[in-house]
Design a protein around this motif. Structure first.
Motif, PDB file in Angstrom:
ATOM      1  N   GLU A 146      93.975 138.544   6.747  1.00 50.22           N
ATOM      2  CA  GLU A 146      94.248 140.421   7.354  1.00 50.22           C
ATOM      3  C   GLU A 146      93.613 139.071   8.652  1.00 50.22           C
ATOM      4  O   GLU A 146      93.582 140.253  10.064  1.00 50.22           O
ATOM      5  N   THR A 147      92.635 138.489   9.578  1.00 52.72           N
ATOM      6  CA  THR A 147      92.250 138.151  10.183  1.00 52.72           C
ATOM      7  C   THR A 147      93.724 136.565  11.452  1.00 52.72           C
ATOM      8  O   THR A 147      92.987 136.858  12.670  1.00 52.72           O
ATOM      9  N   GLU A 148      93.543 136.013  10.118  1.00 52.19           N
ATOM     10  CA  GLU A 148      95.218 135.276  11.309  1.00 52.19           C
ATOM     11  C   GLU A 148      95.292 135.978  12.146  1.00 52.19           C
ATOM     12  O   GLU A 148      95.705 135.005  13.191  1.00 52.19           O
ATOM     13  N   PHE A 175      82.391 141.718   5.561  1.00 52.08           N
ATOM     14  CA  PHE A 175      82.623 141.032   6.109  1.00 52.08           C
ATOM     15  C   PHE A 175      84.069 141.416   7.724  1.00 52.08           C
ATOM     16  O   PHE A 175      84.156 140.490   8.732  1.00 52.08           O
ATOM     17  N   TYR A 176      85.055 142.210   7.163  1.00 53.06           N
ATOM     18  CA  TYR A 176      85.939 141.920   7.819  1.00 53.06           C
ATOM     19  C   TYR A 176      85.717 143.140   9.246  1.00 53.06           C
ATOM     20  O   TYR A 176      85.915 142.397  10.474  1.00 53.06           O
ATOM     21  N   PRO A 177      84.684 143.832   9.733  1.00 50.54           N
ATOM     22  CA  PRO A 177      84.496 144.882  10.775  1.00 50.54           C
ATOM     23  C   PRO A 177      83.713 143.024  11.313  1.00 50.54           C
ATOM     24  O   PRO A 177      83.916 143.241  13.111  1.00 50.54           O
ATOM     25  N   ILE A 178      82.996 142.369  11.132  1.00 48.87           N
ATOM     26  CA  ILE A 178      82.039 141.428  11.692  1.00 48.87           C
ATOM     27  C   ILE A 178      83.296 140.481  12.698  1.00 48.87           C
ATOM     28  O   ILE A 178      83.111 140.342  13.448  1.00 48.87           O
ATOM     29  N   ILE A 179      83.877 140.416  11.039  1.00 55.34           N
ATOM     30  CA  ILE A 179      85.378 139.153  12.515  1.00 55.34           C
ATOM     31  C   ILE A 179      86.043 139.591  13.281  1.00 55.34           C
ATOM     32  O   ILE A 179      85.939 139.054  14.141  1.00 55.34           O
ATOM     33  N   ARG A 180      86.294 140.945  12.853  1.00 57.29           N
ATOM     34  CA  ARG A 180      86.911 141.708  14.591  1.00 57.29           C
ATOM     35  C   ARG A 180      86.366 141.899  15.046  1.00 57.29           C
ATOM     36  O   ARG A 180      86.460 141.464  16.280  1.00 57.29           O
ATOM     37  N   ASP A 181      85.107 142.306  15.127  1.00 59.34           N
ATOM     38  CA  ASP A 181      84.313 142.417  16.307  1.00 59.34           C
ATOM     39  C   ASP A 181      84.014 141.236  17.183  1.00 59.34           C
ATOM     40  O   ASP A 181      84.047 140.890  18.468  1.00 59.34           O
TER      41      ASP A 181
END
Length: 140
Positions: free
Chosen positions: A50-52, A128-134
């Motif tokens: 999702e973050t790639e 953790f997704y919102p942290i990485i996205r931010d």
């Protein structure tokens, strides 16, 4: 604090995070022997996928393990990003005072190579997704 980490991956490639500077980097400390690592592995795989597209890179550091068990772990969970093979646990000393005290531990480094987020114990995609996205959005 910018960690210095380099080593040989489970596939035999050389990795130095200094070469990745300028990109968001998620570093996960794990071992195939670690029950919480098995719990979080599907979460990390989903985070990676999702973050790639946001330009986020992933790197594992496999500690206190043997290579065949580690490779089987990666195959079982479909882990597509590289992991440094660190059977002696020496690579993680590159985190200096922020060296992991538990397995799993996950760090998010910003584009400058500084630790921007830290998770001790198994993480979840949802948390953790919102942290990485931010972090990725701040750095864009």
């Amino acid at each position: 604090m910018t960690p210095t980490l380099k080593g040989t991956t489970l596939d035999g490639d050389q990795v130095d995070i200094a070469d990745i500077r300028g990109q968001i980097l998620v570093i996960n400390i794990w071992g195939s022997w670690c029950a919480p690592c098995r719990k979080e592995a599907p979460e990390l795989v989903k985070l990676h996928k999702e973050t790639e597209p946001l330009g986020v890179r992933f790197l594992g550091i496999d500690i206190r393990d043997n290579k065949s068990a580690a490779k089987a772990f990666e195959r079982t969970y479909g882990i597509a990003y590289p992991s440094i093979f660190d059977p002696d646990g020496r690579t993680v000393t590159g985190f200096k005072q922020m060296a992991p005290r538990a397995v799993p531990t996950t760090y998010v480094l910003d584009k400058e190579g500084r630790v921007a987020a830290l998770s001790i114990g198994p993480l979840t995609y949802r948390d953790f997704y919102p942290i990485i996205r931010d972090i990725a959005a701040e750095q864009a």
